[in-house]
Design a protein around this motif. Structure first.
Motif, PDB file in Angstrom:
ATOM      1  N   LEU A 237      -4.621 -15.535  -2.019  1.00 16.93           N
ATOM      2  CA  LEU A 237      -4.212 -14.142  -1.822  1.00 16.93           C
ATOM      3  C   LEU A 237      -4.333 -13.357  -3.121  1.00 16.93           C
ATOM      4  N   PHE A 238      -3.788 -13.894  -4.195  1.00 18.47           N
ATOM      5  CA  PHE A 238      -3.845 -13.206  -5.483  1.00 18.47           C
ATOM      6  C   PHE A 238      -5.283 -12.957  -5.920  1.00 18.47           C
ATOM      7  N   ASP A 239      -6.108 -13.990  -5.855  1.00 18.03           N
ATOM      8  CA  ASP A 239      -7.479 -13.881  -6.352  1.00 18.03           C
ATOM      9  C   ASP A 239      -8.293 -12.882  -5.532  1.00 18.03           C
ATOM     10  N   ALA A 240      -8.052 -12.819  -4.218  1.00 17.76           N
ATOM     11  CA  ALA A 240      -8.779 -11.856  -3.383  1.00 17.76           C
ATOM     12  C   ALA A 240      -8.408 -10.429  -3.741  1.00 17.76           C
ATOM     13  N   VAL A 241      -7.115 -10.203  -3.973  1.00 17.11           N
ATOM     14  CA  VAL A 241      -6.670  -8.855  -4.341  1.00 17.11           C
ATOM     15  C   VAL A 241      -7.176  -8.497  -5.732  1.00 17.11           C
ATOM     16  N   ALA A 243      -9.748  -9.471  -7.281  1.00 16.41           N
ATOM     17  CA  ALA A 243     -11.192  -9.239  -7.297  1.00 16.41           C
ATOM     18  C   ALA A 243     -11.582  -7.930  -6.610  1.00 16.41           C
ATOM     19  N   GLY A 244     -10.615  -7.256  -6.005  1.00 14.74           N
ATOM     20  CA  GLY A 244     -10.913  -5.990  -5.344  1.00 14.74           C
ATOM     21  C   GLY A 244     -11.459  -6.135  -3.941  1.00 14.74           C
ATOM     22  N   TYR A 245     -11.183  -7.280  -3.298  1.00 15.61           N
ATOM     23  CA  TYR A 245     -11.729  -7.524  -1.965  1.00 15.61           C
ATOM     24  C   TYR A 245     -10.804  -7.026  -0.844  1.00 15.61           C
ATOM     25  N   THR A 246      -9.678  -6.433  -1.204  1.00 17.91           N
ATOM     26  CA  THR A 246      -8.722  -5.976  -0.195  1.00 17.91           C
ATOM     27  C   THR A 246      -8.667  -4.452  -0.178  1.00 17.91           C
ATOM     28  N   GLU A 247      -7.857  -3.896   0.724  1.00 13.85           N
ATOM     29  CA  GLU A 247      -7.789  -2.448   0.901  1.00 13.85           C
ATOM     30  C   GLU A 247      -7.456  -1.755  -0.429  1.00 13.85           C
ATOM     31  N   VAL A 402       0.748  -9.383  -4.362  1.00 14.25           N
ATOM     32  CA  VAL A 402      -0.262  -8.342  -4.196  1.00 14.25           C
ATOM     33  C   VAL A 402      -0.117  -7.287  -5.291  1.00 14.25           C
ATOM     34  N   ASP A 403       1.118  -6.867  -5.567  1.00 16.25           N
ATOM     35  CA  ASP A 403       1.345  -5.844  -6.591  1.00 16.25           C
ATOM     36  C   ASP A 403       0.853  -6.317  -7.957  1.00 16.25           C
ATOM     37  N   ALA A 404       1.132  -7.584  -8.278  1.00 18.60           N
ATOM     38  CA  ALA A 404       0.671  -8.115  -9.559  1.00 18.60           C
ATOM     39  C   ALA A 404      -0.851  -8.182  -9.611  1.00 18.60           C
ATOM     40  N   ALA A 405      -1.453  -8.637  -8.537  1.00 12.38           N
ATOM     41  CA  ALA A 405      -2.905  -8.809  -8.509  1.00 12.38           C
ATOM     42  C   ALA A 405      -3.644  -7.484  -8.608  1.00 12.38           C
ATOM     43  N   ARG A 406      -3.048  -6.418  -8.078  1.00 13.57           N
ATOM     44  CA  ARG A 406      -3.715  -5.108  -8.154  1.00 13.57           C
ATOM     45  C   ARG A 406      -3.317  -4.327  -9.401  1.00 13.57           C
ATOM     46  N   GLY A 407      -2.549  -4.970 -10.295  1.00 14.47           N
ATOM     47  CA  GLY A 407      -2.192  -4.357 -11.558  1.00 14.47           C
ATOM     48  C   GLY A 407      -1.075  -3.347 -11.482  1.00 14.47           C
ATOM     49  N   ALA A 408      -0.249  -3.422 -10.435  1.00 13.31           N
ATOM     50  CA  ALA A 408       0.809  -2.423 -10.263  1.00 13.31           C
ATOM     51  C   ALA A 408       2.133  -2.835 -10.881  1.00 13.31           C
ATOM     52  N   GLY A 410       2.350  -5.365 -13.736  1.00 15.56           N
ATOM     53  CA  GLY A 410       2.255  -5.902 -15.085  1.00 15.56           C
ATOM     54  C   GLY A 410       2.466  -7.404 -15.172  1.00 15.56           C
ATOM     55  N   GLU A 411       2.710  -8.060 -14.032  1.00 13.52           N
ATOM     56  CA  GLU A 411       2.884  -9.513 -14.033  1.00 13.52           C
ATOM     57  C   GLU A 411       1.542 -10.215 -13.837  1.00 13.52           C
ATOM     58  N   SER A 412       1.441 -11.413 -14.354  1.00 10.56           N
ATOM     59  CA  SER A 412       0.270 -12.254 -14.102  1.00 10.56           C
ATOM     60  C   SER A 412       0.606 -13.269 -13.017  1.00 10.56           C
ATOM     61  N   LYS A 413      -0.432 -13.884 -12.473  1.00 12.66           N
ATOM     62  CA  LYS A 413      -0.208 -14.936 -11.483  1.00 12.66           C
ATOM     63  C   LYS A 413       0.603 -16.075 -12.088  1.00 12.66           C
ATOM     64  N   GLU A 414       0.273 -16.434 -13.317  1.00 10.79           N
ATOM     65  CA  GLU A 414       0.967 -17.543 -13.972  1.00 10.79           C
ATOM     66  C   GLU A 414       2.452 -17.233 -14.156  1.00 10.79           C
ATOM     67  N   GLU A 415       2.744 -15.985 -14.507  1.00 12.31           N
ATOM     68  CA  GLU A 415       4.149 -15.596 -14.699  1.00 12.31           C
ATOM     69  C   GLU A 415       4.925 -15.638 -13.381  1.00 12.31           C
TER      70      GLU A 415
END
Length: 433
Positions: A237-241, A243-247, A402-408, A410-415
């Motif tokens: 889910l994170f990687d798809a968001v 990469a810009g593959y979601t809405e 989703v919010d983290a993955a789209r940069g909204a 400031g968190e990373s997946k690892e965090e």
């Protein structure tokens, strides 16, 4: 409408007699003095889209069989959230879909037992492992689902994707091909409505090929460690968001609108249970364009697809018309045809198989059904989840992803994964103590 079976009639008749005996001369709410089923019942449903059409037909057919019962439906959009809140009172209908967040140990406080697991397992699927506690069954599935990904075949063909992805990497490659080769949004999260994101949780067991996958959560401090099941699912889910593959603007998504988007090929895929296939076909210009994929992960070259009951119909323990409510539950499972109409697995063992899963034919694929918790651990995973305030079956934590993955945020997946692991470990220690 299918005809009532002799076994179902016997179950309902025995229930009425038992209620009359317990109630002292037929005084049990929902049954008249002569044992006839009667009364007004309110049935809660999440099907806001068909409550005024298909469900109106169910009401007519049911009331023709039970003329002394009057059924009123209450359709709820945010079903999990609203109903869970209402359950702090006694005002949550007579028949309702048991919220997924209810701890099994709490079932007797809110719902009427329908019979023993041993008895009902002769007739129904999913009663041994879902919405049961202490050997008693508290809910009967409205339909059964396989877990996977609904997609638009025409879009994927236009993108040049012809093979079923067997890994997260191959699935992301397919989404990239859709993005580069079509005008469709590759993957739609339905972020704004929230509940569709909980569908990702349905893939427990698909990564490990283990029916004990859910129970194993009670015995690990790090479900989001690399290689673990939740790491794989939530990373996809994170990687798809990311990469810009979601809405492009997830806060403006709309569930009802999304059906038409996928049906018209403006969206290529959504992670949803197989219950969604029929709804997407109904919204499609060409129903044959709608297909279904297993979660992109294999163990020893084999896909493993989690199957289970959808929502379970249960009876409010405070209902004043329990016999009438039980008649509705039996009729809905046995006669309404809802499961077949929705392309799902019948809750009855002798029910028909759906043709909506024909895309799985020819794949090296096995169905799994999650095992019940061992004695003494009923509800333990839910208790840890509640203590950790994560909410496996609530949308919040995946909206966070989703919010983290789209940069909204400031968190990373690892965090995020480190935080989830820390909270889970602390909750396990607290609950164990």
């Amino acid at each position: 409408m299918r005809k009532r079976t002799a076994s179902t009639t016997a179950v309902t008749t025995s229930l009425v007699l038992a209620l009359a005996a317990c109630g002292g001369g037929g005084d049990e709410p929902g049954a008249t003095q002569d044992g006839e089923i009667a009364g007004d019942i309110t049935v809660l449903t999440q099907r806001t889209d068909i409550v005024d059409t298909v469900f109106a037909e169910y009401k007519e057919a049911f009331e023709a069989e039970y003329p002394d019962v009057s059924v009123t439906f209450e359709a709820i959009t945010d079903y999990e959230g609203e109903v869970t809140t209402r359950m702090s009172t006694t005002d949550y209908g007579d028949v309702l879909l048991i919220p997924n967040s209810i701890n099994p140990t709490d079932l007797p406080d809110f719902f009427e037992p329908l019979g023993t697991v041993e008895e009902l397992s002769d007739t129904y699927r999913f009663v041994a492992t879902e919405q049961a506690y202490g050997g008693q069954v508290y809910g009967i599935a409205i339909t059964g689902n396989a877990q996977g990904i609904v997609y638009n075949k025409a879009v994927w063909e236009e993108a040049g994707v012809t093979e079923v992805p067997t890994s997260p990497e191959e699935f992301l490659d397919a989404l990239e091909a859709v993005q580069e080769g079509t005008d469709a949004i590759p993957l739609y999260t339905n972020y704004a409505d929230g509940w569709p994101l909980t569908q990702w949780e349905g893939h427990r067991g698909t990564v490990t090929a283990d029916p004990e996958a859910a129970n194993a959560l009670a015995h690990t401090d790090a479900p989001w460690a690399e290689g673990e099941e939740h790491f794989v699912i939530d990373s996809l889910l994170f990687d798809a968001v990311e990469a810009g593959y979601t809405e492009p603007d997830p806060v403006t998504t709309n569930w009802e609108e999304s059906k038409g988007l996928l049906g018209r090929g403006e969206v290529s895929a959504m992670v949803l249970g197989s219950w969604a296939i029929v709804q997407m076909q109904a919204a499609a210009e060409n129903p044959d364009d709608i297909g279904y994929l297993p979660f992109p992960y294999q163990v020893d070259g084999t896909f493993h697809v989690n199957t289970g009951g959808d929502y379970k119909n249960g009876i409010n323990v405070s209902s004043e018309n329990k016999a009438a409510a039980r008649a509705w539950i039996d009729w809905f499972a046995d006669e309404s045809g809802y499961a077949t109409d929705e392309g799902g697995l019948s809750p009855r063992l002798d029910g028909p198989d759906p043709d909506t899963l024909s895309d799985f034919e020819g794949l090296d694929l096995e169905y799994i059904e999650l095992a019940p918790a061992p004695d003494g651990e009923e509800g333990l995973v839910n208790e840890i989840d509640s203590q950790a305030q994560i909410g496996f079956w609530s949308p919040d934590y995946r909206q966070r992803i989703v919010d983290a993955a789209r940069g909204a945020s400031g968190e990373s997946k690892e965090e995020i994964f480190a935080d989830l692991n820390d909270r889970w470990a602390a909750a396990r220690a607290a609950v164990a103590d």
